[in-house]
Motif scaffolding. Sequence first.
Motif, PDB file in Angstrom:
ATOM      1  N   PHE A  92       0.830  -1.205   0.000  1.00  0.00           N
ATOM      2  CA  PHE A  92       0.000   0.000   0.000  1.00  0.00           C
ATOM      3  C   PHE A  92       0.865   1.255   0.000  1.00  0.00           C
ATOM      4  O   PHE A  92       0.616   2.209  -0.738  1.00  0.00           O
ATOM      5  N   GLU A  93       1.912   1.264   0.815  1.00  0.00           N
ATOM      6  CA  GLU A  93       2.753   2.459   0.921  1.00  0.00           C
ATOM      7  C   GLU A  93       3.511   2.708  -0.379  1.00  0.00           C
ATOM      8  O   GLU A  93       3.576   3.842  -0.874  1.00  0.00           O
ATOM      9  N   GLU A  94       4.119   1.646  -0.940  1.00  0.00           N
ATOM     10  CA  GLU A  94       4.916   1.798  -2.161  1.00  0.00           C
ATOM     11  C   GLU A  94       4.046   2.223  -3.342  1.00  0.00           C
ATOM     12  O   GLU A  94       4.419   3.098  -4.135  1.00  0.00           O
ATOM     13  N   LEU A  95       2.879   1.612  -3.493  1.00  0.00           N
ATOM     14  CA  LEU A  95       2.001   1.959  -4.619  1.00  0.00           C
ATOM     15  C   LEU A  95       1.448   3.364  -4.485  1.00  0.00           C
ATOM     16  O   LEU A  95       1.326   4.095  -5.474  1.00  0.00           O
ATOM     17  N   THR A  96       1.112   3.766  -3.263  1.00  0.00           N
ATOM     18  CA  THR A  96       0.620   5.130  -3.056  1.00  0.00           C
ATOM     19  C   THR A  96       1.697   6.150  -3.416  1.00  0.00           C
ATOM     20  O   THR A  96       1.416   7.164  -4.074  1.00  0.00           O
ATOM     21  N   HIS A  97       2.937   5.872  -3.009  1.00  0.00           N
ATOM     22  CA  HIS A  97       4.039   6.779  -3.340  1.00  0.00           C
ATOM     23  C   HIS A  97       4.280   6.816  -4.846  1.00  0.00           C
ATOM     24  O   HIS A  97       4.513   7.897  -5.426  1.00  0.00           O
ATOM     25  N   LEU A  98       4.224   5.653  -5.499  1.00  0.00           N
ATOM     26  CA  LEU A  98       4.468   5.581  -6.940  1.00  0.00           C
ATOM     27  C   LEU A  98       3.420   6.354  -7.719  1.00  0.00           C
ATOM     28  O   LEU A  98       3.735   7.095  -8.665  1.00  0.00           O
ATOM     29  N   ILE A  99       2.168   6.217  -7.325  1.00  0.00           N
ATOM     30  CA  ILE A  99       1.074   6.862  -8.062  1.00  0.00           C
ATOM     31  C   ILE A  99       1.091   8.373  -7.853  1.00  0.00           C
ATOM     32  O   ILE A  99       0.949   9.152  -8.800  1.00  0.00           O
ATOM     33  N   THR A 100       1.280   8.807  -6.627  1.00  0.00           N
ATOM     34  CA  THR A 100       1.285  10.251  -6.360  1.00  0.00           C
ATOM     35  C   THR A 100       2.509  10.935  -6.957  1.00  0.00           C
ATOM     36  O   THR A 100       2.477  12.138  -7.255  1.00  0.00           O
ATOM     37  N   GLN A 101       3.584  10.176  -7.159  1.00  0.00           N
ATOM     38  CA  GLN A 101       4.790  10.760  -7.716  1.00  0.00           C
ATOM     39  C   GLN A 101       4.707  10.942  -9.223  1.00  0.00           C
ATOM     40  O   GLN A 101       5.280  11.878  -9.778  1.00  0.00           O
ATOM     41  N   THR A 102       3.966  10.038  -9.892  1.00  0.00           N
ATOM     42  CA  THR A 102       3.919  10.059 -11.360  1.00  0.00           C
ATOM     43  C   THR A 102       2.615  10.578 -11.918  1.00  0.00           C
ATOM     44  O   THR A 102       2.445  10.649 -13.132  1.00  0.00           O
ATOM     45  N   SER A 103       1.653  10.911 -11.068  1.00  0.00           N
ATOM     46  CA  SER A 103       0.357  11.373 -11.556  1.00  0.00           C
ATOM     47  C   SER A 103      -0.085  12.598 -10.779  1.00  0.00           C
ATOM     48  O   SER A 103      -0.051  12.604  -9.548  1.00  0.00           O
ATOM     49  N   GLN A 104      -0.502  13.624 -11.502  1.00  0.00           N
ATOM     50  CA  GLN A 104      -0.992  14.847 -10.886  1.00  0.00           C
ATOM     51  C   GLN A 104      -2.519  14.910 -10.911  1.00  0.00           C
ATOM     52  O   GLN A 104      -3.102  15.929 -10.562  1.00  0.00           O
ATOM     53  N   HIS A 105      -3.155  13.838 -11.347  1.00  0.00           N
ATOM     54  CA  HIS A 105      -4.604  13.835 -11.477  1.00  0.00           C
ATOM     55  C   HIS A 105      -5.250  13.443 -10.155  1.00  0.00           C
ATOM     56  O   HIS A 105      -4.582  13.071  -9.181  1.00  0.00           O
TER      57      HIS A 105
END
Length: 296
Positions: A92-105
């Motif tokens: 959960f932590e890694e995926l949340t960081h990955l998504i928020t880092q690469t997506s501004q939507h």
Amino acid sequence: MLPELLQSTDAGGLLIIRDFASFSGRHLLKSFINASLNRNEAVHVLGFEISKEELKHGLKEPNNQRLHIHDAFSDPLGWTDHPAFTVQQFSFEELTHLITQTSQHKPVNLVIDSLSWILRHVSPTVVCKTLQQLKKGGAVRSIIGLLHADMHQNGTVGSVCHLATSVITVTPGTKRDEAVAKITKRSKSGKVMQDEEMFIINEDLTVTIQNKPNHAGSKRTDSEEQESDPTANLTFNLRLSDTEREAKEKLALPFVFSKEKKTALLHSGPGSGRILYEPDANDNYDQEDPDDDLDV
């Protein structure tokens, strides 16, 4: 029901596409990706089983800024110095960081291709816990995962599907290009809806519903229903004719008292018997202590 699922994905929903070796559900998975892009939604794809180029093939505007494909196919176990995405990052932590880092939507749709690859290297308990955490919201709006059912034990498949709000089981149809989708959808109120549809995936990854599958023997004729009647060959009749039913209604039951009988029992008439008691001298009856003769 399949077109409705393609048109919109519920917030906090988990959709599982369950396939088998006889028919791959990846084309249907890519149809869901295309449908999300058509709705101007951001999509993040974890690609474990095929290359990034093969995943992009057929998708609308593969260079779309709303489409983010994380390459977990090249080095899924992190054997090189700079892996793009590894199976150890499925948390959960890694995926949340990955998504928020690469997506501004706003919250995005997460597509997993496939859950089977992750389940071969991560404990099913950890996978189910991560999916449950992602469902609660945050950076992920909804999850769509591909699951190869014949690669796992029934308990593992059942645990993952139990978390899902919708499960689509795809099997081959009668014709070459056709497939059958068995759909189970759970609403927020707890109501379970099931449907079965035959569909075709077109070259542009759109889905065309053909018709409902025909199940041989599902409908019986009147003669067949009559033959299966368990009372057909009895030596006695279980049904009453109109005359017999009328006679039954007029019959007075032995334990049901009529009005006249109740009156006769409750009100004694002339000549009815009575019991009179006259105590004698040997009775030794004391009105002040009626229990005087008891040894207490």
